[in-house]
Enzyme design. Structure first.
Site, PDB file in Angstrom:
ATOM      1  N   GLY A   1       0.795  -1.218   0.000  1.00 58.03           N
ATOM      2  CA  GLY A   1       0.000   0.000   0.000  1.00 58.03           C
ATOM      3  C   GLY A   1       0.828   1.269   0.000  1.00 58.03           C
TER       4      GLY A   1
ATOM      5  N   ASP B   1      -0.453  -4.839   7.280  1.00 59.07           N
ATOM      6  CA  ASP B   1       0.666  -5.553   6.673  1.00 59.07           C
ATOM      7  C   ASP B   1       0.957  -6.822   7.454  1.00 59.07           C
ATOM      8  OD1 ASP B   1       2.820  -6.146   5.061  1.00 59.07           O
ATOM      9  OD2 ASP B   1       4.193  -4.825   6.114  1.00 59.07           O
TER      10      ASP B   1
ATOM     11  N   LYS C   1      14.553  -0.174   9.625  1.00 60.96           N
ATOM     12  CA  LYS C   1      13.813  -0.188   8.362  1.00 60.96           C
ATOM     13  C   LYS C   1      14.087   1.141   7.686  1.00 60.96           C
ATOM     14  CE  LYS C   1       9.678  -2.264   7.402  1.00 60.96           C
ATOM     15  NZ  LYS C   1       8.247  -2.495   7.599  1.00 60.96           N
TER      16      LYS C   1
ATOM     17  N   GLY D   1       3.789   1.541  -2.145  1.00 61.20           N
ATOM     18  CA  GLY D   1       4.474   1.677  -3.410  1.00 61.20           C
ATOM     19  C   GLY D   1       5.945   1.979  -3.235  1.00 61.20           C
TER      20      GLY D   1
ATOM     21  N   PHE E   1       9.889   0.574  -1.575  1.00 65.47           N
ATOM     22  CA  PHE E   1      10.672  -0.529  -1.055  1.00 65.47           C
ATOM     23  C   PHE E   1      11.409  -0.077   0.187  1.00 65.47           C
ATOM     24  CE2 PHE E   1      10.367  -4.000  -3.979  1.00 65.47           C
ATOM     25  CZ  PHE E   1       9.832  -3.409  -5.108  1.00 65.47           C
TER      26      PHE E   1
END
Length: 157
Positions: A29, A154, A52, A31, A33
């Protein structure tokens, strides 16, 4: 195990980011990486964190700066919401930071791997007792998130 100078890629805030990449994931959701790397606290290089790293340039919102900024604010709001979810069943968010190119999310490091990896090690099968225990832990995490009016979009093994 302490961190060698060679393995330190960069310093962001109170953390070092190490050069080894743990996993690359597609953020559903968004778009965009994200790359997940291992890091450590500057004050204690034995205290591991997961980092992350979201490339802000890859966030696809019709390539309009205003929409990209709104998307980043949405991500930050979700992070802030998850900070209030204290549970042994939910990975803790330790900090966030951003540079002109990246958004960094510093998370509790869980060295046991993902549920998907664990299932793979077990040959894809669990005993009923073990499956129920894992399911109960997942439900406990959802219960805490629901109490805080948070929807997790997710979910994966």
């Amino acid at each position: 195990m302490s961190v060698t100078q060679e393995s330190k890629e960069k310093q962001i805030g109170r953390f070092y980011i190490l050069s080894k990449e743990l996993v690359t994931t597609y953020i559903q959701g968004r778009g965009a990486f994200a790359i997940c790397k291992k890091g450590c606290e500057i004050k204690d290089d034995k205290k591991w964190v997961a980092v992350k790293i979201i490339d802000k340039n890859k966030i696809q919102s019709n390539n309009e700066k205003e929409k990209i900024q709104k998307e980043l604010e949405h991500v930050k709001r979700e992070i802030a919401n998850l900070k209030v979810c204290e549970s042994e069943h939910i990975v803790k968010i330790l900090d966030i930071a951003q540079t002109s190119n990246n958004l960094y999310i510093f998370l509790e490091f869980c060295d046991g791997g993902s549920l998907d990896q664990y299932l793979g090690k077990q040959g894809g099968k669990l005993s009923e007792k073990e499956a129920l225990l894992i399911f109960e832990e997942i439900c406990n995490a959802f219960r805490i998130m629901q109490r805080n009016k948070i929807i997790h979009r997710d979910i994966k093994p």
